[in-house]
Design an enzyme around this catalytic site. Sequence first.
Site, PDB file in Angstrom:
ATOM      1  N   GLY A  18       0.847  -1.194   0.000  1.00 20.55           N
ATOM      2  CA  GLY A  18       0.000   0.000   0.000  1.00 20.55           C
ATOM      3  C   GLY A  18       0.880   1.241   0.000  1.00 20.55           C
ATOM      4  O   GLY A  18       1.854   1.323   0.751  1.00 20.55           O
ATOM      5  N   ALA A  19       0.513   2.196  -0.849  1.00 21.07           N
ATOM      6  CA  ALA A  19       1.354   3.379  -1.040  1.00 21.07           C
ATOM      7  C   ALA A  19       1.667   4.101   0.273  1.00 21.07           C
ATOM      8  O   ALA A  19       2.796   4.560   0.496  1.00 21.07           O
ATOM      9  CB  ALA A  19       0.651   4.323  -2.008  1.00 21.07           C
ATOM     10  N   ARG A  60      10.297   0.486  -5.494  1.00 18.68           N
ATOM     11  CA  ARG A  60       9.123   0.386  -6.343  1.00 18.68           C
ATOM     12  C   ARG A  60       8.993   1.690  -7.109  1.00 18.68           C
ATOM     13  O   ARG A  60       9.151   2.764  -6.553  1.00 18.68           O
ATOM     14  CB  ARG A  60       7.860   0.108  -5.498  1.00 18.68           C
ATOM     15  CG  ARG A  60       7.939  -1.240  -4.782  1.00 18.68           C
ATOM     16  CD  ARG A  60       6.617  -1.641  -4.193  1.00 18.68           C
ATOM     17  NE  ARG A  60       5.637  -1.943  -5.229  1.00 18.68           N
ATOM     18  CZ  ARG A  60       4.351  -2.143  -4.954  1.00 18.68           C
ATOM     19  NH1 ARG A  60       3.888  -2.037  -3.723  1.00 18.68           N
ATOM     20  NH2 ARG A  60       3.503  -2.434  -5.926  1.00 18.68           N
ATOM     21  N   CYS A 128      -8.924  -3.878  -4.658  1.00 16.32           N
ATOM     22  CA  CYS A 128      -7.627  -3.982  -3.986  1.00 16.32           C
ATOM     23  C   CYS A 128      -7.741  -3.645  -2.496  1.00 16.32           C
ATOM     24  O   CYS A 128      -8.823  -3.738  -1.910  1.00 16.32           O
ATOM     25  CB  CYS A 128      -6.596  -3.091  -4.675  1.00 16.32           C
ATOM     26  SG  CYS A 128      -4.887  -3.464  -4.204  1.00 16.32           S
ATOM     27  N   ASP A 197      -2.241   5.334  -6.001  1.00 12.57           N
ATOM     28  CA  ASP A 197      -0.792   5.252  -5.810  1.00 12.57           C
ATOM     29  C   ASP A 197      -0.143   6.535  -6.285  1.00 12.57           C
ATOM     30  O   ASP A 197       0.864   6.953  -5.750  1.00 12.57           O
ATOM     31  CB  ASP A 197      -0.231   4.047  -6.568  1.00 12.57           C
ATOM     32  CG  ASP A 197      -0.603   2.758  -5.860  1.00 12.57           C
ATOM     33  OD1 ASP A 197       0.165   2.293  -5.015  1.00 12.57           O
ATOM     34  OD2 ASP A 197      -1.716   2.250  -6.106  1.00 12.57           O
ATOM     35  N   ASN A 207      -3.668   3.612 -10.046  1.00 12.20           N
ATOM     36  CA  ASN A 207      -4.012   2.734  -8.917  1.00 12.20           C
ATOM     37  C   ASN A 207      -3.886   1.287  -9.382  1.00 12.20           C
ATOM     38  O   ASN A 207      -3.561   1.016 -10.545  1.00 12.20           O
ATOM     39  CB  ASN A 207      -5.432   3.055  -8.426  1.00 12.20           C
ATOM     40  CG  ASN A 207      -5.726   2.428  -7.074  1.00 12.20           C
ATOM     41  OD1 ASN A 207      -4.927   2.550  -6.135  1.00 12.20           O
ATOM     42  ND2 ASN A 207      -6.833   1.726  -6.951  1.00 12.20           N
ATOM     43  N   LYS A 208      -4.140   0.363  -8.470  1.00 18.89           N
ATOM     44  CA  LYS A 208      -3.972  -1.072  -8.758  1.00 18.89           C
ATOM     45  C   LYS A 208      -4.553  -1.456 -10.108  1.00 18.89           C
ATOM     46  O   LYS A 208      -5.642  -1.006 -10.475  1.00 18.89           O
ATOM     47  CB  LYS A 208      -4.645  -1.877  -7.633  1.00 18.89           C
ATOM     48  CG  LYS A 208      -4.507  -3.377  -7.732  1.00 18.89           C
ATOM     49  CD  LYS A 208      -3.067  -3.838  -7.764  1.00 18.89           C
ATOM     50  CE  LYS A 208      -2.276  -3.399  -6.570  1.00 18.89           C
ATOM     51  NZ  LYS A 208      -0.820  -3.470  -6.744  1.00 18.89           N
ATOM     52  N   LYS A 233       0.279  12.090  -2.727  1.00 19.73           N
ATOM     53  CA  LYS A 233       0.558  11.104  -3.779  1.00 19.73           C
ATOM     54  C   LYS A 233       0.649  11.770  -5.157  1.00 19.73           C
ATOM     55  O   LYS A 233       0.813  11.098  -6.168  1.00 19.73           O
ATOM     56  CB  LYS A 233      -0.505  10.018  -3.769  1.00 19.73           C
ATOM     57  CG  LYS A 233      -0.374   9.129  -2.538  1.00 19.73           C
ATOM     58  CD  LYS A 233      -1.406   8.050  -2.545  1.00 19.73           C
ATOM     59  CE  LYS A 233      -1.349   7.287  -1.244  1.00 19.73           C
ATOM     60  NZ  LYS A 233      -2.620   6.598  -0.999  1.00 19.73           N
TER      61      LYS A 233
HETATM   62  P1  RI2 Z   1      -3.217   3.331   0.506  1.00 21.14           P
HETATM   63  C1  RI2 Z   1      -1.950  -0.165  -3.392  1.00 21.14           C
HETATM   64  O1  RI2 Z   1      -0.902  -0.566  -4.224  1.00 21.14           O
HETATM   65  C2  RI2 Z   1      -3.289  -0.160  -4.086  1.00 21.14           C
HETATM   66  O2  RI2 Z   1      -3.200   0.176  -5.449  1.00 21.14           O
HETATM   67  C3  RI2 Z   1      -4.017   0.875  -3.263  1.00 21.14           C
HETATM   68  O3  RI2 Z   1      -5.198   1.362  -3.867  1.00 21.14           O
HETATM   69  C4  RI2 Z   1      -2.932   1.926  -3.141  1.00 21.14           C
HETATM   70  O4  RI2 Z   1      -1.732   1.172  -2.911  1.00 21.14           O
HETATM   71  C5  RI2 Z   1      -3.136   2.955  -2.067  1.00 21.14           C
HETATM   72  O5  RI2 Z   1      -3.122   2.385  -0.787  1.00 21.14           O
HETATM   73  P2  RI2 Z   1       0.204  -1.651  -3.746  1.00 21.14           P
HETATM   74  O6  RI2 Z   1       1.239  -0.894  -2.945  1.00 21.14           O
HETATM   75  O7  RI2 Z   1      -2.103   4.313   0.421  1.00 21.14           O
HETATM   76  O8  RI2 Z   1      -0.522  -2.693  -2.932  1.00 21.14           O
HETATM   77  O9  RI2 Z   1      -4.553   3.981   0.488  1.00 21.14           O
HETATM   78  O10 RI2 Z   1       0.801  -2.210  -5.002  1.00 21.14           O
HETATM   79  O11 RI2 Z   1      -3.048   2.376   1.649  1.00 21.14           O
END
Ligand code: RI2
Length: 316
Positions: A18-19, A60, A128, A197, A207-208, A233
Amino acid sequence: MKIVEEAAERIKNLEVQGATNVALTAVRALVEQMELSEAKDMDSALAEIAIARDILFQTRETEPFMRNAIRYIERELRERKWRSVRELQGVAQRLADELFEEFHRSRRRTAEVGAKRIRPGYSVLTHCHSSAVTMVFKEAKRQGVDFEVILTETRPRYQGRITARELLDMGVRATMIVDSAVRSFIKGSDLVLVGADAITSEGNVINKIGSSQVALAADEARIPFYVVTELLKFDPQTVHGDYEAIEERDASEVWEDAPKGLIIRNPAFDVTRRDYIHGIICEEGIISPQSIMEAIRRRYPWLLEVTGTSSHGPSP
Ligand code: RI2
């Protein structure tokens, strides 16, 4: 660089996911690493920060929140005059604390704003796992709103399972569907909430992978599609014409023992154009994607000054 290297490894292999978690973990690692620094002078201390920054940035690609947070701390430390490395370490810690406080304030505000969009009896579809979206669900639940959530399993890493567990822990009725079932279930939904993201200067959201398909289905069914995110972001590089890089992950995530010769593509994210986004729910309230630059100038003007190395990726 042990602390930073360990954090980088956990980010890379998605142990930290999660970002937002990625950004907070990276900042914590940087500050803890600086605490252990044995640098004798300021130049060596700043050189260590640059090495740590590069290690974290390489984890990443599609993580502007992490890049923004680290660049902010690095810039502040470079611009001031320090009497000692000890003093610099203390200030790094203070800057990180301030950043975390600001982040928690933003999260509270975002959750309060977002919760108002969930009306009693609503069925909300999400994709996601986003900690920002979870906070909105938590706030709506805290206010006693009765709603249910349809969630995707989110191939190939199944982050939908994290969302599912969180919803059940909150006592929210949750239904999981496979990613390809979104169009079949969107008609029974009242609202779509997804995280982000990255946000570009044009107001497009990364996003995902699959988010843009959810947006298309929502548009067809005339269901409002909202993005819940911190403005941190925002990717300042996109102002200068760079495309947001889209991370492509290992093929083994899709099929571990795939037959030889098969080509597997595994992009982690996709771009949802602003035309499909009803609003961005953030610390500034609900804003239209078109007004993103205005919001950034008002709230985080320093974001437009801290651009570093450019990121290139596929066009949206
Ligand atoms: P929060 C995640 O990506 C998803 O795409 C999710 O929507 C986004 O990060 C934001 O997450 P990944 O890191 O910052 O799992 O809201 O590839 O937690």
